[in-house]
Scaffold this active site. Structure first.
Site, short mmCIF file in Angstrom:
data_model
loop_
_atom_site.label_atom_id
_atom_site.label_comp_id
_atom_site.label_asym_id
_atom_site.label_seq_id
_atom_site.Cartn_x
_atom_site.Cartn_y
_atom_site.Cartn_z
N GLY A 130 6.42 10.28 -15.13
CA GLY A 130 6.85 8.97 -15.61
C GLY A 130 5.69 8.16 -16.18
N SER A 131 5.74 6.84 -15.98
CA SER A 131 4.86 5.92 -16.71
C SER A 131 3.38 6.03 -16.36
CB SER A 131 5.33 4.48 -16.49
OG SER A 131 6.61 4.29 -17.05
N THR A 132 3.02 6.66 -15.24
CA THR A 132 1.60 6.82 -14.95
C THR A 132 0.92 7.75 -15.96
OG1 THR A 132 2.22 8.50 -13.32
CG2 THR A 132 1.74 6.30 -12.49
N MET A 133 1.72 8.50 -16.73
CA MET A 133 1.18 9.34 -17.79
C MET A 133 0.71 8.50 -18.99
SD MET A 133 0.48 12.39 -18.99
CE MET A 133 1.23 13.44 -17.74
N LYS A 134 1.18 7.28 -19.10
CA LYS A 134 0.89 6.45 -20.27
C LYS A 134 -0.59 6.13 -20.40
CE LYS A 134 5.51 4.42 -20.23
NZ LYS A 134 6.36 3.27 -19.86
#
Length: 626
Positions: free
Chosen positions: A342-346
């Site tokens: 999820g968003s921690t990949m951003k």
């Protein structure tokens, strides 16, 4: 002629009278005796000369009768924390038994067996030091004496005579000496103790009997370090050769040969017991409140990759085995489970865009009406663009999917440039942790849509270890460091130490300036009241916190699950944000309920303890963040 006359004529013709018959029988017997004598003499001479009968070696059989041997068990190496505090170590439990046979004698025929006149004293000694009562001991002892006065070689004392500690054994042996009686002896059984209970249990692992029917086979590691480093921990057994009597019992003082056991090596982990204990105590109430399917937590030193604490839920007690059963998670989730982050990949998407010169922090991007179209898919932000126009800096703190897609496409519409950065950050391949069952995760399918989706953490699967490794590139100004969980391995037999060195696995992936900028924008996540998606949630007194949260959908049988809490919630923190000392990563999968403070209930108190500990250890005065 009648039959009777025919017989008489035959006897007369052959001269078959009693005297002649006796002579002939005598001659036959004498000749047979002489023949058998020479046959036995030849056979005996052959046996003496060759030493074998029917292919069986007589000297070996004789040795078997009067020579015995026993295995000397090697001590399994201990597992310790970074400061030398014990996490797992060998122990031996004992069972007591009494030898009754009068053949069990020592030097100068000293009586080493339990004499009937001493039964009362022996019973009193065991009554004082074990769960056995005096009457029970006497019953066992007397059961070894038969009605005809003969005795069994030895008797045992049932379950109450087992699981005796070394300290208790020594007390019993001291009392035997004080009372000048003999006859009680002990058999050791291997055991492993884990004094901290539930304590990084899936990482440490546990041991079990190598052979459930035979304790002498020792212990074998199951799960975690105990399994992966079993050959290093187990050591090599020794052996003692001795003489024995005709009953097969060892003769005291007759050791002929001794091969010493080589104890296993000690493993010093990077775990800090103080921090690990704090983490374990923080996980339990959060699990009780939110009831997730599973949870993970990992704290690492940013510059060296040393893991100071890690755990998961559900967990188990490696000593009592409580928590192990058919519903047990038999996996170290931190390395074996792959999931969409999820968003921690951003953070990595933004870092790659910076490195490619496609990131301008104050440039505003447009939110497409109806969402961002990716072929047959439509991507929206969590607020469907309600917050209004965003800059790319705000896209990080507000966790905008559309913002990340815009950056990924700006790098290269085919997705290949972004894919090259995924590979540089270590995704799609094992971290080579050395722990059993490690997954390599999966890169997105090689098409532009899936590659674009991975820019905000979908269509890609990762492990906790991979994420922590990749985060070090942002924390360490572009230099990526492999996670380490072993500080050193010590051979007690030789004093040799093998110290684990910090291992750089990507240098540099991004520039120091790009890494510093990413950390600065991560601060906005918790400090920007307008565009911080976790504003005022994650905090450490006296420090700026660089943080990024994630809410990842979970794939089910028919695509992404649609339940209210069918997500993997996560957060990564780097503290202090300006020059990180520590990286913390938490995940919570499919809780029954969820609030934005759920993971903060672990992160905030844990990081306060960590930073307070660092300040205490360094004796430095830290100025509060302004």
């Amino acid at each position: 002629m009648s039959k009777k006359n025919k017989i008489k004529n035959f006897v007369k013709k052959k001269n078959l009278n009693p005297m002649n018959n006796r002579k002939k029988v005598g001659i036959i017997l004498f000749a047979t005796s002489i023949g058998l004598f020479f046959l036995f003499a030849f056979r005996l001479t052959y046996i003496v000369a060759v030493g074998k009968v029917a292919g069986v070696s007589l000297p070996e059989k004789t040795a078997d009768l009067y020579q015995g041997s026993s295995v000397v068990k090697a001590k399994r190496g201990a597992i310790l924390d970074r400061n030398g505090d014990v996490i797992a170590e060998d122990a031996t439990s004992y069972s007591v038994y009494a030898i009754l046979s009068e053949t069990y004698l020592g030097e100068e025929n000293k009586k080493l067996y339990a004499q009937k006149k001493d039964f009362q004293t022996l019973a009193e000694i065991l009554d004082r030091n074990t769960e056995l009562t005096k009457d029970e001991v006497l019953k066992y002892l007397n059961s070894g004496v038969n009605e005809d006065g003969t005795v069994k070689f030895q008797v045992e004392f049932g379950t109450k005579g087992k699981n005796i500690s070394l300290e208790t054994r020594q007390k019993i042996e001291d009392e035997l000496k004080q009372n000048k009686v003999s006859g009680l002896y002990f058999e050791g059984h291997p055991a492993r103790i884990y004094p901290n209970g539930v304590f990084a249990s899936h990482f440490i692992g546990y041991t079990d009997s190598a052979d459930a029917k035979d304790d002498s086979k020792g212990l074998v590691g199951k799960m975690g370090l105990e399994e992966s480093y079993n050959d290093i921990l187990k050591g090599q057994d020794g052996k003692i050769d001795y003489e024995k009597d005709v009953y097969g019992n060892p003769l005291p003082g007759t050791v002929a040969n001794e091969k010493k056991a080589v104890d296993g090596k000690d493993i010093y982990t990077t775990i800090d017991s103080r921090i690990q204990s704090q983490l374990e105590s923080l996980l339990d109430p959060v699990v009780e409140e939110y009831k997730p399917e599973d949870m993970t937590a990992m704290l690492m030193k940013a510059d060296t990759g040393e893991i100071l604490a890690m755990s998961q839920r559900p967990s188990y007690n490696p000593e009592t085995k409580e928590g192990l059963g058919k519903d047990t998670v038999w996996r170290n989730i931190l390395v074996e489970d792959k999931f969409e982050p999820g968003s921690t990949m951003k953070l990595f998407t933004a870092a790659a865009a910076m490195q490619e010169g496609k990131f301008s922090p104050n440039t505003t991007f447009n939110y497409p009406v109806g969402g961002y179209k990716l072929d047959d898919r439509t991507v929206n932000d969590h607020d469907f663009g309600a917050v209004g126009p965003l800059t790319f800096r705000q896209a990080i703190s507000w966790s905008s999917n559309v913002g990340m897609l815009t950056l990924e496409q700006a790098m290269d519409p085919t997705g290949q440039v972004w894919k090259s950065y995924l590979e540089k950050f270590g995704f799609g391949k094992s971290t080579n942790s050395g722990l059993a069952g490690e997954s390599a995760g999966e890169l997105p399918e090689d098409n532009w849509v899936d590659l674009a989706m991975s820019s905000f953490g979908q269509a890609i699967s990762v492990t906790n270890f991979q994420m922590m490794q990749a985060y070090t590139a942002i924390a360490n100004d572009g230099s990526m460091t492999k996670p380490q969980y072993i500080s050193k391995i010590v051979d007690k037999n030789t004093g040799e130490e093998k110290v684990t060195q910090t291992e750089k696995v990507g240098q540099p992936i991004i520039t120091p300036q790009a890494a510093s900028d990413i950390r600065t924008y991560m601060i906005d996540t918790v400090e920007d009241p307008n565009y911080g998606i976790a504003y005022d949630v994650y905090k450490v007194p006296g420090y700026h916190v660089a943080a990024k949260t994630g809410t990842a959908q979970i794939t089910g049988e028919n695509g992404y699950m649609a339940g209210l809490t069918d997500y993997t919630y996560s957060v990564v923190e780097m503290v202090p944000a300006e020059k990180p000392e520590y990286i913390l990563y938490l995940t919570m999968k499919k809780p029954q309920t969820y609030t934005r403070e759920a993971l903060a209930k672990i992160a905030n108190p844990l990081m306060k303890v960590v930073m307070d500990s660092m300040d205490s250890d360094s004796n430095e005065v830290v100025e509060p963040a302004k």
